[in-house]
Design a protein around this motif. Sequence first.
Motif, PDB file in Angstrom:
ATOM      1  N   ASN A  49     -16.638  48.795  13.587  1.00  0.00           N
ATOM      2  CA  ASN A  49     -16.216  50.033  12.847  1.00  0.00           C
ATOM      3  C   ASN A  49     -15.563  50.056  11.834  1.00  0.00           C
ATOM      4  O   ASN A  49     -15.726  51.575  11.109  1.00  0.00           O
ATOM      5  CB  ASN A  49     -15.864  50.498  14.226  1.00  0.00           C
ATOM      6  CG  ASN A  49     -15.930  52.196  13.967  1.00  0.00           C
ATOM      7  OD1 ASN A  49     -16.846  52.492  13.669  1.00  0.00           O
ATOM      8  ND2 ASN A  49     -14.322  52.742  14.242  1.00  0.00           N
ATOM      9  N   GLN A  53     -17.297  52.075   7.817  1.00  0.00           N
ATOM     10  CA  GLN A  53     -16.612  53.240   6.805  1.00  0.00           C
ATOM     11  C   GLN A  53     -16.485  53.004   5.308  1.00  0.00           C
ATOM     12  O   GLN A  53     -15.396  53.131   4.652  1.00  0.00           O
ATOM     13  CB  GLN A  53     -15.372  53.403   7.711  1.00  0.00           C
ATOM     14  CG  GLN A  53     -15.312  54.182   9.171  1.00  0.00           C
ATOM     15  CD  GLN A  53     -14.191  54.536   9.535  1.00  0.00           C
ATOM     16  OE1 GLN A  53     -13.490  54.681   8.889  1.00  0.00           O
ATOM     17  NE2 GLN A  53     -14.055  54.252  10.947  1.00  0.00           N
ATOM     18  N   PRO A  68      -8.700  52.332   8.668  1.00  0.00           N
ATOM     19  CA  PRO A  68      -9.579  53.265   9.667  1.00  0.00           C
ATOM     20  C   PRO A  68      -8.996  54.649   9.221  1.00  0.00           C
ATOM     21  O   PRO A  68      -8.110  54.872   9.199  1.00  0.00           O
ATOM     22  CB  PRO A  68      -9.200  52.691  11.422  1.00  0.00           C
ATOM     23  CG  PRO A  68      -8.273  51.835  11.175  1.00  0.00           C
ATOM     24  CD  PRO A  68      -7.803  51.346   9.510  1.00  0.00           C
ATOM     25  N   PRO A  70      -8.000  57.944  10.628  1.00  0.00           N
ATOM     26  CA  PRO A  70      -7.841  58.313  11.595  1.00  0.00           C
ATOM     27  C   PRO A  70      -9.219  59.352  12.992  1.00  0.00           C
ATOM     28  O   PRO A  70      -9.565  59.829  11.929  1.00  0.00           O
ATOM     29  CB  PRO A  70      -6.762  59.603  11.680  1.00  0.00           C
ATOM     30  CG  PRO A  70      -5.839  59.309  10.470  1.00  0.00           C
ATOM     31  CD  PRO A  70      -6.811  58.883   9.356  1.00  0.00           C
ATOM     32  N   LYS A  71      -8.869  59.338  13.918  1.00  0.00           N
ATOM     33  CA  LYS A  71      -9.639  59.694  14.738  1.00  0.00           C
ATOM     34  C   LYS A  71     -10.073  60.726  14.432  1.00  0.00           C
ATOM     35  O   LYS A  71     -11.092  61.905  14.162  1.00  0.00           O
ATOM     36  CB  LYS A  71      -9.347  59.842  16.494  1.00  0.00           C
ATOM     37  CG  LYS A  71      -9.891  58.110  17.230  1.00  0.00           C
ATOM     38  CD  LYS A  71     -10.434  58.156  18.222  1.00  0.00           C
ATOM     39  CE  LYS A  71     -10.534  57.310  18.524  1.00  0.00           C
ATOM     40  NZ  LYS A  71      -9.748  56.510  19.261  1.00  0.00           N
ATOM     41  N   ASP A  72      -9.228  62.433  14.140  1.00  0.00           N
ATOM     42  CA  ASP A  72      -9.570  63.757  13.961  1.00  0.00           C
ATOM     43  C   ASP A  72      -9.135  64.447  12.242  1.00  0.00           C
ATOM     44  O   ASP A  72      -9.279  64.426  11.895  1.00  0.00           O
ATOM     45  CB  ASP A  72      -7.972  64.649  14.414  1.00  0.00           C
ATOM     46  CG  ASP A  72      -6.874  63.925  14.824  1.00  0.00           C
ATOM     47  OD1 ASP A  72      -6.780  62.727  13.711  1.00  0.00           O
ATOM     48  OD2 ASP A  72      -5.726  63.951  14.748  1.00  0.00           O
ATOM     49  N   ASP A 605     -17.390  56.500   4.537  1.00  0.00           N
ATOM     50  CA  ASP A 605     -17.127  57.936   5.447  1.00  0.00           C
ATOM     51  C   ASP A 605     -15.102  57.436   5.364  1.00  0.00           C
ATOM     52  O   ASP A 605     -14.770  58.224   5.850  1.00  0.00           O
ATOM     53  CB  ASP A 605     -17.262  57.594   6.750  1.00  0.00           C
ATOM     54  CG  ASP A 605     -18.716  58.286   6.814  1.00  0.00           C
ATOM     55  OD1 ASP A 605     -19.694  58.234   5.635  1.00  0.00           O
ATOM     56  OD2 ASP A 605     -19.551  57.262   7.742  1.00  0.00           O
TER      57      ASP A 605
END
Length: 672
Positions: A49, A53, A68, A70-72, A605
Amino acid sequence: MEEKVAKTPKLADPIESSIDLATQEMIKRAQELGVETVFDRAVAMKPCNIGIQGICCKNCAMGPCRLPLPKDGVKGEDTRKGLCGATPNTIAARNFARMVAGGASAHSDHGRCVAEVFLAVARKESHDYQIKDPVKLLAVAPHLGVATKVEVDGQKVDRNLDEIALEVAEKALNEWGKSEGELLYLKRAPQPLYEKWKKYGVLPRNIDREVVEIMHRTHMGVDQDYKNIVKQCTRASLADGWGGSMLATDLQDILFGTPSPLQSEANLGVMKQDHVNIIVHGHEPVLSEMIVAATQSKEMVDYAKTKGAKGIQLAGICCTANEILQRHGIPTAATFLQQELAIITGACDAMVVDIQCIFQNLANVAKCFHTKLITTHPIARMEQNNVIHIEFNEHHAMEDAKRIVKMAIDNFQNRKAEVMIPRHKATQIAGFGVESIEYHLGGTFRGSYYTLNDNIINGRIRGIAGVVGCNNARTKHNEQHITIIKELIKNDVIVLTTGCSAIAAAMHGLLTPETAQVYCGPGLAEVCETVGIPPILHLGSCVDNSRILLAATEVVKAGGLGKDICDLPAAGSAPEWMSEKAISIGHYFVTSGVYTVFGYHLPLDGAPVLQDYLYKDMQKMYGGMWDCEEDPVKHAHKMIAHIDRKRKELGIDKARERVLMDMADRQKLEMM
Ligand code: SF4
Ligand code: MSK
C-alpha cells in the motif's frame, strides 16, 4: 499435539481474471493440473500500500523510509520526511525517474543491439542478414547526417549503398555515447516542439548519458528538487522515444523490411496439436528473424515430418510476436499475461525467450511439461536448472536458429500431458507504419497525410488515439484495452496501437476492416470502408511507439491541424500498463505534446504536489500532460474531451457538428 492443516492456496477466478475465453479456459486447466499461474499469485499476494503510492525510499541503508499519506490527506504543511529529510515529492520523483531510466535503458539497449548487428552486416561480417529495405536506408540516412549522393565531375550521383549503410551504422551507434552535441533525430520533430525542448534545456545529449544521469541524480543526497528530477526524466525519455526506440525501429526496418499490411491470426488457438509448436517471446527480432527463416526451410520442415509432425507452427508472445507478425505474418499466440498458459497447453515444444517481459515462473511451469525453455540473450538468463541457454550470435545466426528449431522438433515426441489447445483465435490485419498509413490514407499520388487530415478537418474522423502498453495482473486481462478502444472508435476516433494492447485488440477480432461496420461511429466507418482499413491500426512493438511520434509529425506536416503535435486532436492511453518502459513511453509522449492517460495507478498518489506538477503543469510547458483514470469508459471520454477541446481550438468543431447530423436534422434542412 494439534496437527497443522496445510492451507489451500487461494486461486484466481478465471471469469474474473480475463475477458478472453481462451485465457479463462487455460486458467481453469492450469488449476486442474495444479500448476500455479500469475493470475493465482495476484490473488494470493496484494501490492504494498505504500509502494503503490510511490513514497517508499530505499536509496540508502538508513531506510527504507516510508511516508504514507495520512488517511484524510495532508492538512496544512506536509511534514512527512525520510531520515535524511527527503520529502514525499523528492522520493516519489526519484522513484518515478528510476522507472524512466529502467524503461529508457530497456528500449535503448535493445536499439543498441540492433545497431551492432547492423554494423556487422554493413561491414560484411555477418552473412545471414542483408539489408532488405534500401529505400528506407536512403530515407533514414539524411536524418543521421549521411549523404546519399556524391559529386562526380560536377554532377550529383547516387552514392554506393554499402558505403551509406556503413556510415549509417557508425552514426547510429555514436548516438549512444557521443561526447558532444545533441541527438540527431530530435530535428525530426516539428520545429516548435524542438524549440520548446531547447528552451527548457531538455535536448538529450546522448542516450546512455541521460540514463546514467538519472541514476546519479537519484542517488542519496543529490537532486532534491522534484521539478529538476522531472526535467531529467524528460531528457532521458526523449532519448528513448526520439533516440533509442526510433533508431531500433528504423534499423530493424532497414534490415528486416519495413512492415506493410498483412493478414494473420491471434490467440492461443493458433497453436496446432499435430505440429511442432515453437513460441518466441520477448522483444528483439534479431534472433526471431532467423528462427522464422529456419522454421520455413525445407530442411527443418522435412525433419519435423520424420518425427511424426505435420509441420512446424511458429508463433509469438509479447513484442517479439509483434515484430515477426508485422514483417512475416507469423501468428500471435499470446499477450504478456498469457505466457505461462502457452506452456500449459502441453503442446509447446520449445519456448525461446530473449529480453524483457519474461516471467521467471516460466521455468517452473516448463518443469511440469515437456517444454524446452531456451534463453538466448547474454543479459537475460534464468537461475532454474531446467532452462537451456543457447547464446545467440549474429556471426552464426542461422546456425543458432537451426540448432534451436531442431531441439524443438526432437522434443515433439516427448509430450507428456494431454494436449489442450483452446480453439479461440481471431483474424487480424497488422503491419501498419508511417509509410503504409501514408499509402492507404494519402495515396501514392499525393504521398502525404492529406486525406487523413481532410477527414479529421471535415469531422468524419474526430481525432487520433494511441492506445498502447501491457497487461497487468492487477486488472482484468484485456478488459480495459478493449473497452477503451471500442469506446474510442464508437466516437469516430481512429486508434493506433502497439505492444500487448495491439495483441489484445487482435485477439478480440478488432483488427479487421469489418470492425468498422460493427463498432465504429458513422464518420470513421465511412472512411475505413472507403479505404479498406481497420479502424485500429497495429503499428508494431513497444519500440515502434516511435512510429506514432513520426505519424503525428506527418499529420502536422500535412497541414490544417496546427503547427505542433500538441495542437492535434489526439490523445494517448496505456490502459493496463505494468512495465517501466510504459513510464518512459508515457513521459516522452507527454513531453512531445500528447495528453496521456494511464489506466492503472501511477505511483504518485502519495506525493500530491508532484502529481499536480505532472498532471497539470507539464501542459503549460509541453502541451501534453499525464492523467490516470481506472474506469475505462471515463478514461476514453477524458481522451475524447481533450480531442474535442483541440478541435475547438483549431476551429474545426463546427465541421464535426455537421457530420453528426442525424436523419431528422437532414430532413429539416431539406425542408428549409
Ligand atoms: Fe531514507 Fe533519505 Fe536514505 Fe531515502 S535517501 S532511504 S529517504 S534516508
Ligand atoms: S511486451 S512492455 S507487456 S506491451 Fe512489449 Fe507487452 Fe508491455 Fe511487455
